[in-house]
Scaffold this active site. Structure first.
Site, PDB file in Angstrom:
ATOM      1  N   ASN A   1      -2.387  36.619 -12.948  1.00  0.00           N
ATOM      2  CA  ASN A   1      -3.748  36.898 -12.532  1.00  0.00           C
ATOM      3  C   ASN A   1      -4.728  36.121 -13.429  1.00  0.00           C
ATOM      4  O   ASN A   1      -4.363  35.118 -14.025  1.00  0.00           O
ATOM      5  CB  ASN A   1      -4.029  38.402 -12.513  1.00  0.00           C
ATOM      6  CG  ASN A   1      -4.939  38.796 -11.353  1.00  0.00           C
ATOM      7  OD1 ASN A   1      -6.044  38.304 -11.228  1.00  0.00           O
ATOM      8  ND2 ASN A   1      -4.445  39.696 -10.517  1.00  0.00           N
TER       9      ASN A   1
ATOM     10  N   HIS B   1      -3.089  32.678 -13.572  1.00  0.00           N
ATOM     11  CA  HIS B   1      -1.625  32.651 -13.680  1.00  0.00           C
ATOM     12  C   HIS B   1      -1.147  31.765 -14.838  1.00  0.00           C
ATOM     13  O   HIS B   1      -0.222  30.981 -14.711  1.00  0.00           O
ATOM     14  CB  HIS B   1      -0.994  32.206 -12.364  1.00  0.00           C
ATOM     15  CG  HIS B   1      -1.235  33.168 -11.227  1.00  0.00           C
ATOM     16  ND1 HIS B   1      -1.343  34.528 -11.413  1.00  0.00           N
ATOM     17  CD2 HIS B   1      -1.355  32.955  -9.880  1.00  0.00           C
ATOM     18  CE1 HIS B   1      -1.531  35.105 -10.237  1.00  0.00           C
ATOM     19  NE2 HIS B   1      -1.548  34.177  -9.295  1.00  0.00           N
TER      20      HIS B   1
ATOM     21  N   HIS C   1       5.540  36.689  -6.868  1.00  0.00           N
ATOM     22  CA  HIS C   1       4.456  36.281  -5.973  1.00  0.00           C
ATOM     23  C   HIS C   1       4.918  35.827  -4.589  1.00  0.00           C
ATOM     24  O   HIS C   1       4.468  34.789  -4.096  1.00  0.00           O
ATOM     25  CB  HIS C   1       3.661  35.156  -6.644  1.00  0.00           C
ATOM     26  CG  HIS C   1       2.238  35.044  -6.218  1.00  0.00           C
ATOM     27  ND1 HIS C   1       1.860  34.746  -4.930  1.00  0.00           N
ATOM     28  CD2 HIS C   1       1.079  35.186  -6.915  1.00  0.00           C
ATOM     29  CE1 HIS C   1       0.557  34.676  -4.852  1.00  0.00           C
ATOM     30  NE2 HIS C   1       0.046  34.944  -6.043  1.00  0.00           N
TER      31      HIS C   1
ATOM     32  N   ASP D   1      -8.446  40.773  -2.394  1.00  0.00           N
ATOM     33  CA  ASP D   1      -7.744  40.043  -3.454  1.00  0.00           C
ATOM     34  C   ASP D   1      -8.030  40.823  -4.735  1.00  0.00           C
ATOM     35  O   ASP D   1      -8.707  40.333  -5.644  1.00  0.00           O
ATOM     36  CB  ASP D   1      -8.215  38.595  -3.547  1.00  0.00           C
ATOM     37  CG  ASP D   1      -7.358  37.772  -4.517  1.00  0.00           C
ATOM     38  OD1 ASP D   1      -6.337  38.305  -5.011  1.00  0.00           O
ATOM     39  OD2 ASP D   1      -7.715  36.621  -4.792  1.00  0.00           O
TER      40      ASP D   1
ATOM     41  N   GLU E   1       1.797  42.270  -5.331  1.00  0.00           N
ATOM     42  CA  GLU E   1       2.250  41.848  -6.652  1.00  0.00           C
ATOM     43  C   GLU E   1       2.165  42.985  -7.678  1.00  0.00           C
ATOM     44  O   GLU E   1       1.106  43.198  -8.270  1.00  0.00           O
ATOM     45  CB  GLU E   1       1.405  40.673  -7.133  1.00  0.00           C
ATOM     46  CG  GLU E   1       1.268  39.536  -6.144  1.00  0.00           C
ATOM     47  CD  GLU E   1       0.088  38.637  -6.489  1.00  0.00           C
ATOM     48  OE1 GLU E   1       0.024  38.162  -7.637  1.00  0.00           O
ATOM     49  OE2 GLU E   1      -0.777  38.434  -5.610  1.00  0.00           O
TER      50      GLU E   1
END
Length: 308
Positions: A60, A87, A157, A211, A272
């Site tokens: 993230n 990430h 992911h 998101d 996730e």
């Protein structure tokens, strides 16, 4: 040694890759893949979407790519216009070729060694990933040991597509989520899901804007516990159990259009299990600190079946 590995049971078959310790495809009872897949050689940009990869060491977003630990400031490489490290930046573990340490008919294990300072993070680290299939369940274990205190917040992911994405109904065991700012970073507040587009306490179609991190618990919990259930076309059902305190849900609105693959915006849903995003900069969030005395371990179970 082939870069593609197949494991499976009578009911479930997976193909995996050493690159990113990646789940490439997953087939139930001989049907189509339940995770989005494209040939990365033909579609190089597909890997920029992190499909099926193990992502980290901090998944993230991290604000400015910076955080403080033990009185020292650390800088991670940023890959979103210098504003965030997404990430773990442009050279995260999803871009690395992992060592294959074990392979059986139903199990495969990968390992990656991270040097002290790699990715801007302290500590020489060893990351191990094990995928194992039993019946119609895929079990994932991600573990890490370190020589020094360091953050660890890994994510798997894949983009799930159970039939056509328009048929998806998602249920999440969370009463709160994390609001985000213009940089898609948590504001630090927790907000109730009630009466919002984020209310998935009962099954509902995911809103395209999602998101966000859903707050499953305040700490990592073992054994793995039910986090979410996704139901798709023809009664296909995925139940996710995990040790992780958060679940990032991304509706895939910015996925690319890749001709001949069925991949387009909104074609798949990323679910996730994770530590809460940017936890390194929020004291009130569940800790993502890994130490020599307290190694990291995530267990996530993907249970698949068909509802009749």
């Amino acid at each position: 040694m082939s870069n593609q590995i197949t494991i499976g049971s009578v009911r479930l078959r997976a193909t995996l890759s050493r690159n990113g310790a990646r789940l490439e495809t997953l087939h139930l009872d001989g049907g189509p893949s339940l995770v989005l897949h494209a040939d990365a050689d033909q579609h190089p940009g597909w890997r920029d979407c992190y499909p099926g990869a193990i992502v980290g060491p901090i998944a993230n977003r991290v604000r400015g790519g910076t955080f403080d630990l033990d009185g020292r400031r650390y800088q991670m490489p940023c890959n979103e216009n210098g504003v965030t490290a997404l990430h773990s930046g442009p050279d995260g573990i999803d871009r690395q070729d992992w060592a294959l340490t074990e392979q059986q008919d139903s199990l495969v294990a990968f390992r990656l060694e991270l040097a002290d300072g790699m990715g801007g993070l302290p500590g020489a680290r060893q990351v191990d990933v094990v995928y194992e299939i039993t019946g119609a369940t895929l079990r994932l274990e991600v573990s890490m040991t370190t020589e020094r205190p360091t953050p660890a917040a890994f994510v798997h992911h894949p983009y799930w597509r159970l039939g056509h994405a328009s048929a998806h109904k998602l249920q999440i065991n969370a009463t709160h989520y994390l609001p985000i700012d213009a940089q898609n970073l948590p504001t630090g507040a927790l907000a109730p899901v009630a009466n919002t587009a984020f209310d998935h306490r009962t099954a509902a179609a995911p809103h395209p804007v999602i998101d966000h991190n859903f707050c499953i618990s305040n700490t990592r919990v073992e054994p793995a516990h039910p986090v979410a259930t996704l139901t798709g076309a023809d009664g296909l059902r995925l139940r996710i159990d995990s040790t992780e305190p958060g679940l990032q849900v991304y509706a895939g609105v910015f996925l690319p259009t890749l001709p001949g693959t069925g991949i387009e915006p909104g074609a798949g849903l990323a679910l996730e299990p994770q530590g809460w995003p940017d936890a390194v900069n929020h004291q009130g969030f569940p800790s993502v600190l890994c130490t020599p005395e307290r190694p990291y371990r995530q267990i996530t179970l993907y249970h698949l079946d068909t509802v009749t």
